[in-house]
Design a protein around this motif. Structure first.
Motif, mmCIF file in Angstrom:
data_model
loop_
_atom_site.group_PDB
_atom_site.id
_atom_site.type_symbol
_atom_site.label_atom_id
_atom_site.label_comp_id
_atom_site.label_asym_id
_atom_site.label_seq_id
_atom_site.Cartn_x
_atom_site.Cartn_y
_atom_site.Cartn_z
ATOM 1 N N ILE A 21 0.838 -1.204 0.000
ATOM 2 C CA ILE A 21 0.000 0.000 0.000
ATOM 3 C C ILE A 21 0.870 1.250 0.000
ATOM 4 C CG2 ILE A 21 -1.602 1.364 1.398
ATOM 5 C CD1 ILE A 21 -2.858 -1.317 2.281
ATOM 6 N N ALA A 22 1.892 1.257 0.838
ATOM 7 C CA ALA A 22 2.790 2.412 0.906
ATOM 8 C C ALA A 22 3.509 2.622 -0.422
ATOM 9 C CB ALA A 22 3.798 2.223 2.035
ATOM 10 N N THR B 249 -0.489 11.589 6.740
ATOM 11 C CA THR B 249 -0.613 11.288 5.311
ATOM 12 C C THR B 249 -0.873 12.564 4.521
ATOM 13 O OG1 THR B 249 -1.463 9.063 5.738
ATOM 14 C CG2 THR B 249 -1.915 9.999 3.577
ATOM 15 N N SER C 205 -2.939 9.340 11.647
ATOM 16 C CA SER C 205 -2.602 8.842 10.321
ATOM 17 C C SER C 205 -3.095 9.780 9.226
ATOM 18 C CB SER C 205 -3.190 7.448 10.120
ATOM 19 O OG SER C 205 -2.832 6.939 8.865
ATOM 20 N N SER D 166 1.593 13.932 1.538
ATOM 21 C CA SER D 166 1.078 14.128 0.185
ATOM 22 C C SER D 166 1.178 15.589 -0.247
ATOM 23 C CB SER D 166 -0.369 13.655 0.098
ATOM 24 O OG SER D 166 -0.436 12.250 0.218
ATOM 25 N N ASN E 65 1.065 4.059 -2.941
ATOM 26 C CA ASN E 65 0.778 5.452 -2.608
ATOM 27 C C ASN E 65 1.934 6.370 -3.012
ATOM 28 O OD1 ASN E 65 0.686 7.520 0.263
ATOM 29 N ND2 ASN E 65 -0.797 7.620 -1.403
ATOM 30 N N THR F 286 -5.329 6.389 -3.110
ATOM 31 C CA THR F 286 -4.149 5.757 -2.498
ATOM 32 C C THR F 286 -3.765 6.465 -1.208
ATOM 33 O OG1 THR F 286 -2.563 7.061 -3.816
ATOM 34 C CG2 THR F 286 -3.315 4.957 -4.738
ATOM 35 N N ASP F 287 -4.027 7.766 -1.128
ATOM 36 C CA ASP F 287 -3.827 8.474 0.148
ATOM 37 C C ASP F 287 -4.716 7.865 1.232
ATOM 38 O OD1 ASP F 287 -1.930 10.205 -0.796
ATOM 39 O OD2 ASP F 287 -3.232 11.972 -0.839
ATOM 40 N N SER G 268 -4.075 2.184 6.410
ATOM 41 C CA SER G 268 -3.056 1.190 6.745
ATOM 42 C C SER G 268 -2.152 1.681 7.865
ATOM 43 C CB SER G 268 -2.217 0.875 5.501
ATOM 44 O OG SER G 268 -1.156 0.008 5.806
ATOM 45 N N GLN G 269 -1.753 2.941 7.785
ATOM 46 C CA GLN G 269 -0.887 3.493 8.827
ATOM 47 C C GLN G 269 -1.609 3.544 10.172
ATOM 48 O OE1 GLN G 269 0.697 7.263 7.489
ATOM 49 N NE2 GLN G 269 1.423 6.377 5.580
ATOM 50 N N ALA H 166 -3.427 4.476 2.264
ATOM 51 C CA ALA H 166 -2.219 4.612 3.085
ATOM 52 C C ALA H 166 -2.563 5.082 4.493
ATOM 53 C CB ALA H 166 -1.236 5.576 2.424
#
Length: 599
Positions: free
Chosen positions: A48-49, A125, A121, A129, A52, A60-61, A67-68, A64
Motif C-alpha cells: 500500500i505504501a 498522510t 494517520s 502528500s 501510494n 491511495t492516500d 493502513s498506517q 495509506a
C-alpha cells in the motif's frame, strides 16, 4: 524495525498479580506472537505504501492513511504489553532487547483512545502528500519539487534563486503548519502512555544508551568536526560575496540560504564552480558529463551501482528488483520522487524508488540507496524484530561509505574515466573541497533538524515560535539566514521532506561520521597506503567479507558491537572525517587568514 500493524485480538492491561505470575516462557510466547502478526501485516502495508508513493491519488492516500492507522494501533498496543513483560524476572538478553525495541521503536505513537490513531494517520498522510504534490515557481512559471531541486543547483541569478526558495517554502511548508501542531500533540499523548516524557525522548532512547546521554554524545561529535565546518563556511561566504557582491552576500556574518545551490542549504556541492580554488578547481572531469558521453541512462547507472557491491562479493540483486523498482519519473501520474530504498516482504523483494537524472548527484545517490537494499538482504535471516540497522545511522552510512570510493581510480576501473584524465596530486585540494561542499556542509543541518523537533516535542519550543526557533537554530548551527524575513504565518521546517514525513533525522548526522569510519576501516583492510581520500576498495573481497559479517548482525547486538566488528572501534567519532579532510583544513586556514571566521 518492521512496520507496525493492527492486531485484532482483544488485550487488556494486566494487574500486578497477573504480571507477577508471568514467566520468561510467557514473554517468549508474546514475542513469537508479535513477530507472526508483523509478518502477516508487513507485506500488505508495504505494498500500500509503495503504491501510494508511486501513484499518488486521493484513493491511495486514503488506503495509506487507513493502513498506517492500523499499524499505529497495533504498535501502541504491543508497546504497552511489552512494558508489562519487561518486568518479568529471569528474562534472557534477547528477550529484554526485543521488549525494549517494541516499547521504544514507534516513530509516531498514537494514544489508545478511540479515533486517535486514525486522526494521526490522516494528518501525517496529508502532510506527506502535500509535500509530494508541492510546487514552486521559477520566472513566474510553476515548477515541481523534482525539478526545483536541480534548478536550485544550476541557477546563478540571485533574484530567481530567491523566487524559487520563497515560493517552495511558502507553498509547501506554510500550509501544513496547523497539521504539524496537531501531529505533535497526538503523538506526544501516545508517547506519554508508553512511559516517555515526549516523542523526542522516545526517539533518543533507541541508541543503546539513556536519551540524555545520546543528546550529549551528538554534541560531542559535532564539536569534533565544527572547526572544519567553520573554516569551510568562512571560505564559501567570501567566494559568494566575490560572485554576487556584498549587497547580496555580505563579507561577514551568515550566508544567504538560497545562494548555496540547494533548497535547504544542506549540501553545497552544486556551487563548486563558484568556490573552486584558482588553478586547482578544474578536476579534469565531471561525472555527469562522463555518464552522458557513454550513453548512461537510469538503468545503466543502477547497474553500475550493483556492480560495485558485486565486486565485493555480494550476490546480484534479484530479477524482481529490476522489474518492480521505480527508476524514472512517470509522465502520467504524481509520484514521490524523494529517493528511497524498500524491502516489501522482509526478504528479497528489495526495490529503490527514484526519479533518476543522469548526473553526478544521482550516481552517488544510487550507490547510497543500494546500500540499504544490501543491508536488508544481509540481515533477512535474523528474527523479524532484529531486521534493521545496528542503529539507524548505520543504515544510512553503508551506501555513503561505498560512495566515498567513487574516486578517479574507481572511475577508471569501471571504464568511465581514462587513465590520462585522472587528476594529478595538485588537484587534491579541489577534489577534497568538492567532497566537503556536500559531506562537511551537511553536518550542522543533519544535527539541527532533530534538535528543533526535540525542542518542539518537549515543549521548549511553542507553536507560536515554530518559525523563529527554526531560524535561530539554522543561524546558530549553520550560520545561514533566509533570503527574506520570515514570520509565524510561515512554516519553513515543513518544506523539508523529513519534517513533512516525520522521519527522524539524527541518523543522517551519525551516518556522515560513520561513513568515514567505515571507509577508513575498509581502506586499512584493503592495505591502502596513499592519501585516504584517494582510496578505492572496489573489488576487494576481504572488505566485502567483513562488511557482510557486520551487516548480517542487523539489530541483534548493541551498535557498539557492530561498529567494533568492522572498524575495531566502539565509539562514533569525527576523527576519520578530520583525517580525510586534513589537507583541505590546512589549505582553508591559509585562505581564510584575512577573513573574519564564523558569523
Amino acid at each position: 524495525m518492521p512496520a507496525m500493524a493492527q492486531d485484532h485480538a482483544s488485550e487488556t492491561p494486566a494487574t500486578t498479580e497477573q504480571t507477577e505470575a508471568l514467566t520468561p516462557a510467557d514473554a517468549q510466547a508474546f514475542l513469537d506472537r508479535v513477530q507472526e502478526a508483523y509478518a502477516a501485516y508487513n507485506l500488505t502495508a508495504s505494498r500500500i505504501a509503495w503504491v501510494n508513493a508511486t501513484y499518488i491519488t486521493e484513493d491511495t492516500d486514503a488506503l495509506a492513511a487507513e493502513s498506517q492507522a492500523e499499524g499505529t494501533r497495533m504498535s501502541v498496543r504491543y508497546a504497552l504489553e511489552a512494558a508489562k513483560y519487561s518486568q518479568i524476572e529471569g528474562l534472557s538478553d534477547d528477550q529484554v532487547r526485543m521488549l525494549d525495541m517494541l516499547r521504544s521503536a514507534i516513530t509516531l505513537p498514537a494514544p489508545t483512545r478511540d479515533g486517535a490513531a486514525a486522526e494521526l494517520s490522516e494528518v501525517s498522510t496529508r502532510m506527506s502528500s502535500l509535500y509530494a504534490r508541492g510546487k514552486g515557481t521559477r520566472n513566474g512559471e510553476s515548477i515541481s519539487g523534482s525539478d526545483i531541486e536541480p534548478a536550485m543547483g544550476t541557477e546563478r541569478d540571485p533574484a530567481v534563486l530567491k523566487e524559487m526558495w520563497v515560493s517552495w517554502h511558502d507553498n509547501v511548508g506554510a500550509p501544513m503548519r496547523e497539521d504539524f501542531g496537531r501531529m505533535i500533540a497526538i503523538s506526544n499523548e501516545g508517547a506519554e502512555e508508553l512511559g516517555f516524557a515526549d516523542v523526542g525522548t522516545m526517539w533518543r532512547s533507541g541508541y543503546d544508551m539513556p536519551p540524555a546521554e545520546f543528546a550529549r554524545e551528538v554534541d560531542r561529535m559535532w564539536n569534533e568536526v565544527k572547526p572544519l565546518y567553520i573554516a569551510l563556511h568562512t571560505y564559501v561566504r567570501h567566494k559568494l560575496s566575490e560572485k554576487y557582491g556584498s549587497s547580496v552576500q555580505p563579507e561577514t556574518g551568515p550566508i544567504r540560504a538560497d545562494l548555496l545551490g540547494n533548497m535547504w542549504a544542506q549540501e553545497w556541492g552544486n556551487i563548486y564552480d563558484i568556490v573552486a580554488p584558482e588553478g586547482a578547481g578544474d578536476l579534469g572531469y565531471d561525472i555527469g558529463d562522463l555518464l552522458t558521453a557513454q550513453d548512461y541512462d537510469a538503468l545503466k547507472m543502477v547497474r553500475a551501482g550493483e556492480n560495485f557491491y558485486s565486486s565485493l562479493g555480494f550476490e546480484p540483486l534479484p530479477e524482481t528488483f529490476w522489474e518492480r523498482s521505480l527508476f524514472t519519473k512517470p509522465a502520467d501520474r504524481e509520484v514521490l520522487c524523494h529517493a528511497s530504498a524498500w524491502n516489501l516482504n522482509d526478504k528479497d523483494d528489495v526495490r529503490i524508488k527514484m526519479c533518476i537524472k543522469v548526473n553526478a548527484d544521482d550516481f552517488v545517490t544510487i550507490h547510497h540507496e543500494l546500500g540499504h537494499n544490501y543491508y536488508q538482504r544481509a540481515y533477512q535471516d535474523q528474527p523479524l524484530l532484529y531486521r534493521g540497522g545496528a542503529n539507524d545511522g548505520f543504515h544510512e552510512a553503508i551506501g555513503d561509505f561505498v560512495a566515498l570510493s567513487i574516486t578517479p581510480e574507481y572511475l577508471v576501473q569501471i571504464g568511465l574515466l581514462d587513465e590520462a584524465q585522472v587528476p594529478s596530486a595538485d588537484k587534491d585540494i579541489g577534489l577534497l573541497l568538492r567532497q566537503a561542499m556536500d559531506k562537511v556542509a551537511f553536518l550542522p543541518f543533519g544535527l539541527l533538524i532533530d534538535k528543533w523537533r526535540w525542542g518542539v516535542y518537549s515543549g521548549d519550543i511553542r507553536p507560536g515560535d515554530y518559525q523563529a526557533s527554526w531560524d535561530a537554530l539554522r543561524l546558530q548551527y549553520q550560520g545561514i539566514v533566509p533570503p527574506v524575513t520570515r514570520d509565524e504565518t510561515r512554516f519553513d521546517p515543513g518544506a523539508k521532506y523529513h519534517i513533512a514525513g516525520s522521519v527522524p533525522y539524527a541518523r543522517y548526522f551519525l551516518a556522515r561520521l560513520l561513513q568515514f569510519q567505515f571507509y577508513k576501516a575498509a581502506c586499512d583492510q584493503a592495505g591502502w597506503e596513499g592519501p585516504l581520500h584517494r582510496c578505492s576498495f572496489f573489488g576487494n573481497a576481504e572488505v566485502g567479507e567483513r562488511l557482510d559479517a557486520m551487516l548480517k548482525m542487523g539489530m541483534s547486538q548493541p551498535w557498539p558491537d557492530a561498529l567494533e566488528a568492522f572498524t575495531g572501534e566502539r565509539e562514533i567519532s569525527g576523527e576519520a572525517m578530520m583525517e580525510y579532510f586534513a589537507p583541505l583544513k590546512a589549505w582553508l586556514d591559509e585562505q581564510n587568514a584575512a577573513y573574519e571566521a564564523g558569523w
